[in-house]
Scaffold this motif. Structure first.
Motif, PDB file in Angstrom:
ATOM      1  N   PHE A 139       0.823  -1.214   0.000  1.00  0.00           N
ATOM      2  CA  PHE A 139       0.000   0.000   0.000  1.00  0.00           C
ATOM      3  C   PHE A 139       0.860   1.268   0.000  1.00  0.00           C
ATOM      4  N   ALA A 140       2.107   1.174  -0.444  1.00  0.00           N
ATOM      5  CA  ALA A 140       3.027   2.314  -0.394  1.00  0.00           C
ATOM      6  C   ALA A 140       2.534   3.519  -1.185  1.00  0.00           C
ATOM      7  N   ASP A 141       1.629   3.282  -2.127  1.00  0.00           N
ATOM      8  CA  ASP A 141       1.095   4.382  -2.926  1.00  0.00           C
ATOM      9  C   ASP A 141      -0.240   4.906  -2.392  1.00  0.00           C
ATOM     10  N   VAL A 142      -0.651   4.429  -1.217  1.00  0.00           N
ATOM     11  CA  VAL A 142      -1.913   4.849  -0.610  1.00  0.00           C
ATOM     12  C   VAL A 142      -1.591   5.838   0.513  1.00  0.00           C
ATOM     13  N   SER A 143      -2.146   7.034   0.412  1.00  0.00           N
ATOM     14  CA  SER A 143      -1.790   8.098   1.354  1.00  0.00           C
ATOM     15  C   SER A 143      -1.991   7.701   2.815  1.00  0.00           C
ATOM     16  N   GLU A 144      -3.018   6.920   3.114  1.00  0.00           N
ATOM     17  CA  GLU A 144      -3.265   6.516   4.498  1.00  0.00           C
ATOM     18  C   GLU A 144      -2.144   5.643   5.057  1.00  0.00           C
ATOM     19  N   ALA A 145      -1.402   4.961   4.208  1.00  0.00           N
ATOM     20  CA  ALA A 145      -0.347   4.055   4.664  1.00  0.00           C
ATOM     21  C   ALA A 145       1.018   4.730   4.778  1.00  0.00           C
ATOM     22  N   VAL A 146       1.207   5.855   4.114  1.00  0.00           N
ATOM     23  CA  VAL A 146       2.532   6.473   4.019  1.00  0.00           C
ATOM     24  C   VAL A 146       3.114   6.810   5.385  1.00  0.00           C
ATOM     25  N   GLU A 147       2.369   7.517   6.215  1.00  0.00           N
ATOM     26  CA  GLU A 147       2.879   7.922   7.526  1.00  0.00           C
ATOM     27  C   GLU A 147       3.212   6.698   8.383  1.00  0.00           C
ATOM     28  N   ALA A 148       2.345   5.701   8.358  1.00  0.00           N
ATOM     29  CA  ALA A 148       2.594   4.487   9.144  1.00  0.00           C
ATOM     30  C   ALA A 148       3.859   3.780   8.663  1.00  0.00           C
ATOM     31  N   LEU A 149       4.047   3.693   7.354  1.00  0.00           N
ATOM     32  CA  LEU A 149       5.233   3.016   6.828  1.00  0.00           C
ATOM     33  C   LEU A 149       6.515   3.761   7.188  1.00  0.00           C
ATOM     34  N   VAL A 150       6.522   5.066   7.068  1.00  0.00           N
ATOM     35  CA  VAL A 150       7.722   5.825   7.454  1.00  0.00           C
ATOM     36  C   VAL A 150       7.979   5.642   8.947  1.00  0.00           C
ATOM     37  N   GLY A 151       6.921   5.638   9.746  1.00  0.00           N
ATOM     38  CA  GLY A 151       7.083   5.393  11.181  1.00  0.00           C
ATOM     39  C   GLY A 151       7.678   4.022  11.468  1.00  0.00           C
ATOM     40  N   LEU A 152       7.266   3.016  10.717  1.00  0.00           N
ATOM     41  CA  LEU A 152       7.816   1.665  10.899  1.00  0.00           C
ATOM     42  C   LEU A 152       9.271   1.606  10.433  1.00  0.00           C
ATOM     43  N   LEU A 153       9.589   2.290   9.349  1.00  0.00           N
ATOM     44  CA  LEU A 153      10.974   2.322   8.871  1.00  0.00           C
ATOM     45  C   LEU A 153      11.898   2.977   9.895  1.00  0.00           C
TER      46      LEU A 153
END
Length: 138
Positions: free
Chosen positions: A33-47
């Motif tokens: 879901f890297a291209d879905v705006s709702e997932a972006v913040e969560a993914l950067v937080g996990l990274l």
């Protein structure tokens, strides 16, 4: 609610779990879901997970395996913000994807597209990732 939306919602809940294992699972589940705006913040937080390097490593690996411009862009953003320890684990995660079974898309080609990104941090992070992808292979 569609299965796709349900999967995204469930992964977003896991992303804020106190359990590192749940956050690892969230990183893997959210990578697509890297291209879905709702997932972006969560993914950067996990990274950039401050509590467990396994979360950083596994999320970077999952995004590198996806290999799309949005996925690699998130790793590049994280690289630009990471401290030295986090950057090491981001690099290991990308390396795991490159060396793992099944191969991954050509990350250096994707990074070449990111040199035109409007955000300077993304361009800087993409240059680092490109160097990792072109570096010596174990």
């Amino acid at each position: 609610m569609s299965e796709l939306t349900g999967g995204l919602e469930a992964a977003l809940v896991k992303a804020s779990s106190p359990s590192w294992a749940q956050r690892v699972r969230a990183g893997r589940d959210l990578a697509s879901f890297a291209d879905v705006s709702e997932a972006v913040e969560a993914l950067v937080g996990l990274l950039l997970d401050a509590e467990d390097t396994a979360v950083t490593r596994q999320t970077a690996e999952a995004l590198a395996r996806v290999g799309t411009v949005p996925a690699i862009r998130l790793i590049a953003l994280a690289v630009a913000e990471a401290d030295d320890n986090q950057a090491d684990w981001l690099q290991i995660g990308v390396h795991d994807a490159l060396m793992g079974p099944g191969g991954v898309p050509d990350i250096a080609v994707v990074c070449g597209k990111l040199v035109w990104d409007p955000e300077e941090a993304v361009r800087r992070g993409a240059a680092d990732i490109s160097a990792w992808a072109d570096g010596p292979r174990c």
